[in-house]
Design an enzyme around this catalytic site. Structure first.
Site, PDB file in Angstrom:
ATOM      1  N   ASP A  14       0.869  -1.172   0.000  1.00 43.74           N
ATOM      2  CA  ASP A  14       0.000   0.000   0.000  1.00 43.74           C
ATOM      3  C   ASP A  14       0.909   1.226   0.000  1.00 43.74           C
ATOM      4  O   ASP A  14       2.117   1.111   0.228  1.00 43.74           O
ATOM      5  CB  ASP A  14      -0.877  -0.012   1.268  1.00 43.74           C
ATOM      6  N   SER A  15       0.317   2.381  -0.228  1.00 45.85           N
ATOM      7  CA  SER A  15       1.091   3.617  -0.147  1.00 45.85           C
ATOM      8  C   SER A  15       1.590   3.859   1.283  1.00 45.85           C
ATOM      9  O   SER A  15       2.531   4.609   1.483  1.00 45.85           O
ATOM     10  CB  SER A  15       0.212   4.791  -0.572  1.00 45.85           C
ATOM     11  N   CYS A  77      -4.100  -1.211  -2.153  1.00 49.02           N
ATOM     12  CA  CYS A  77      -4.269   0.241  -2.237  1.00 49.02           C
ATOM     13  C   CYS A  77      -5.098   0.510  -3.483  1.00 49.02           C
ATOM     14  O   CYS A  77      -4.717   0.088  -4.587  1.00 49.02           O
ATOM     15  CB  CYS A  77      -2.895   0.896  -2.353  1.00 49.02           C
ATOM     16  N   GLU A 157      -5.600   9.024   9.583  1.00 50.14           N
ATOM     17  CA  GLU A 157      -4.227   8.827  10.067  1.00 50.14           C
ATOM     18  C   GLU A 157      -3.935   9.640  11.319  1.00 50.14           C
ATOM     19  O   GLU A 157      -3.067   9.284  12.108  1.00 50.14           O
ATOM     20  CB  GLU A 157      -3.229   9.137   8.955  1.00 50.14           C
ATOM     21  N   CYS A 189     -11.179   2.794  -0.703  1.00 48.87           N
ATOM     22  CA  CYS A 189      -9.882   3.196  -0.164  1.00 48.87           C
ATOM     23  C   CYS A 189      -9.645   2.322   1.059  1.00 48.87           C
ATOM     24  O   CYS A 189     -10.558   2.132   1.879  1.00 48.87           O
ATOM     25  CB  CYS A 189      -9.902   4.668   0.237  1.00 48.87           C
ATOM     26  N   HIS A 191      -8.090   2.807   3.696  1.00 54.55           N
ATOM     27  CA  HIS A 191      -8.154   3.482   5.003  1.00 54.55           C
ATOM     28  C   HIS A 191      -9.580   3.484   5.560  1.00 54.55           C
ATOM     29  O   HIS A 191      -9.780   3.561   6.765  1.00 54.55           O
ATOM     30  CB  HIS A 191      -7.730   4.945   4.881  1.00 54.55           C
TER      31      HIS A 191
HETATM   32  N1  DGL Z   1      -4.834   3.483   0.972  1.00 57.34           N
HETATM   33  C1  DGL Z   1      -4.874   4.265  -0.222  1.00 57.34           C
HETATM   34  C2  DGL Z   1      -5.992   3.777  -1.148  1.00 57.34           C
HETATM   35  O1  DGL Z   1      -6.604   2.738  -0.918  1.00 57.34           O
HETATM   36  C3  DGL Z   1      -5.086   5.740   0.036  1.00 57.34           C
HETATM   37  C4  DGL Z   1      -3.930   6.458   0.649  1.00 57.34           C
HETATM   38  C5  DGL Z   1      -3.171   7.332  -0.310  1.00 57.34           C
HETATM   39  O2  DGL Z   1      -3.725   8.283  -0.873  1.00 57.34           O
HETATM   40  O3  DGL Z   1      -2.007   7.034  -0.482  1.00 57.34           O
HETATM   41  O4  DGL Z   1      -6.265   4.424  -2.135  1.00 57.34           O
END
Ligand code: DGL
Length: 269
Positions: A14-15, A77, A157, A189, A191
Site C-alpha cells: 500500500d502507499s 491500495c 491517520e 480506499c 483506510h
Molecule cells: N490506501 C490508499 C488507497 O486505498 C489511500 C492512501 C493514499 O492516498 O495514499 O487508495
C-alpha cells in the site's frame, strides 16, 4: 505461471499503512500464511499523485516483493490498483499471482440487487474512473456516483475516526446531492474501513456499505486454493517494511492492525 511453493510468503503493499486493514483480514482468514507487507510511506499519499508516478512506485515495490520470493502480491491500495493493476499483471506475467482490491469489490457489488451505488475514494482512484467502468461493464443498468474524499485519509491517520470533526467531515461529504437515493456505498480506499461504523450510522443503516477487507481476503484464499498454494503451517513471523519511518506512523498502525507491530525501514529507492 512460474512454479511456486505453498511455503512462500504473500506480499501485500500500500502507499502506507491503510493496506494493513486488508493484511489483517487476510491473516485472520488464513492464519497459516506468512505476510511480507510494504508501505511506501516515502511517497504517501498516492491519492494525490499522477498515474505515471504511481506506476513507477508499484513496479519497484513488486520487484522488492519478488526478490523476497512472494508467491502472490496483493495490491492493497485502491489508488495503486486503479492506476497500475493491468500494467503490473502484464509486466510480471507468469511470475506471480496478483490480487487487487478493486476487482473483488466490483464483482461483489455487481452481483447484488442494487440500482444505485455511491463510491468514495481518493482523487487518483476517482480520476481513473476504473470502478465505474468495471461496474457498468458488468451491470450497464447500474447508476454509479463517484466522489473524491481527500480529507478522509489524513483525518483517519490523525486518529480522528469518531469525534466531532470526523463526524462533520463525513457528513459534509456524504450529504453530497450525487448520493441521493443510493442503495449502497462502496469504500474504495483501504483506510476507510476504520470509519465504516460512522458511515453506516450516518445512513441510519439504510444503505449497505461495502469495504475491501474480508472480500479481498476471500479472493486471496480462493486464488491460493486454485493454484494449490495454501500454506499448511506458518513457519516465520510476518514482516512489515516501510520506505520511511517515523515513530508516529508506528503508533498509528495500532488503529489499522489488531496488534502492535514493528515497522522496519527499508530504502528501496
Ligand atoms: N490506501 C490508499 C488507497 O486505498 C489511500 C492512501 C493514499 O492516498 O495514499 O487508495
Amino acid at each position: 505461471m512460474k512454479q511456486h511453493s505453498a511455503q512462500q510468503p504473500i506480499g501485500i503493499f500500500d502507499s502506507g499503512i491503510g493496506g494493513l486493514t486488508v493484511a489483517n483480514a487476510i491473516i485472520e482468514q488464513l492464519p497459516n500464511e506468512e505476510i511480507i507487507y510494504f508501505g511506501d510511506i516515502a511517497h504517501l499519499p498516492y491519492g494525490d499523485k499522477s498515474a505515471d508516478a504511481i506506476n513507477y512506485y508499484c513496479l519497484r515495490i513488486c520487484k522488492f516483493l519478488l526478490e523476497r520470493h512472494c508467491k502472490m502480491i496483493v495490491i492493497a491500495c485502491n489508488s495503486a490498483a486503479s492506476a497500475a493493476a493491468d500494467m503490473l499483471a502484464d509486466f510480471f506475467r507468469d511470475q506471480v499471482i496478483f490480487v487487487n482490491v478493486v476487482d473483488p469489490l466490483v464483482d461483489t457489488v455487481a452481483a447484488k440487487d442494487i440500482q444505485k451505488v455511491g463510491i468514495i475514494a481518493t482523487k487518483a482512484t476517482t480520476r481513473s474512473d476504473v470502478y465505474r467502468q468495471k461496474l457498468q461493464s458488468k451491470r450497464p443498468d447500474l447508476d454509479v456516483a463517484t466522489l473524491a474524499t481527500p480529507l478522509l485519509v489524513p483525518m483517519i491517520e490523525e486518529g480522528y475516526v469518531q469525534n466531532k470533526i470526523s463526524k462533520a467531515i463525513i457528513a459534509n461529504y456524504l450529504n453530497d446531492p450525487r448520493f441521493k437515493d443510493i442503495d449502497a456505498l462502496l469504500l474504495a480506499c483501504t483506510h476507510y474501513p476504520l470509519i465504516k461504523p460512522n458511515i453506516e450510522a450516518f445512513f441510519k443503516h439504510q444503505v449497505t456499505v461495502f469495504d475491501s477487507t474480508t472480500i479481498v481476503a476471500t479472493q486471496v484464499a480462493q486464488a491460493l486454493q486454485q493454484y494449490q498454494l495454501l500454506n499448511d503451517q506458518k513457519r516465520h513471523p510476518h514482516q512489515f517494511f516501510v520506505s520511511d519511518h517515523t515513530s508516529s506512523f508506528e503508533e498509528t498502525t495500532k488503529l489499522f492492525y489488531k496488534e502492535k507491530i514493528h515497522l522496519e525501514y527499508c530504502n528501496i529507492w
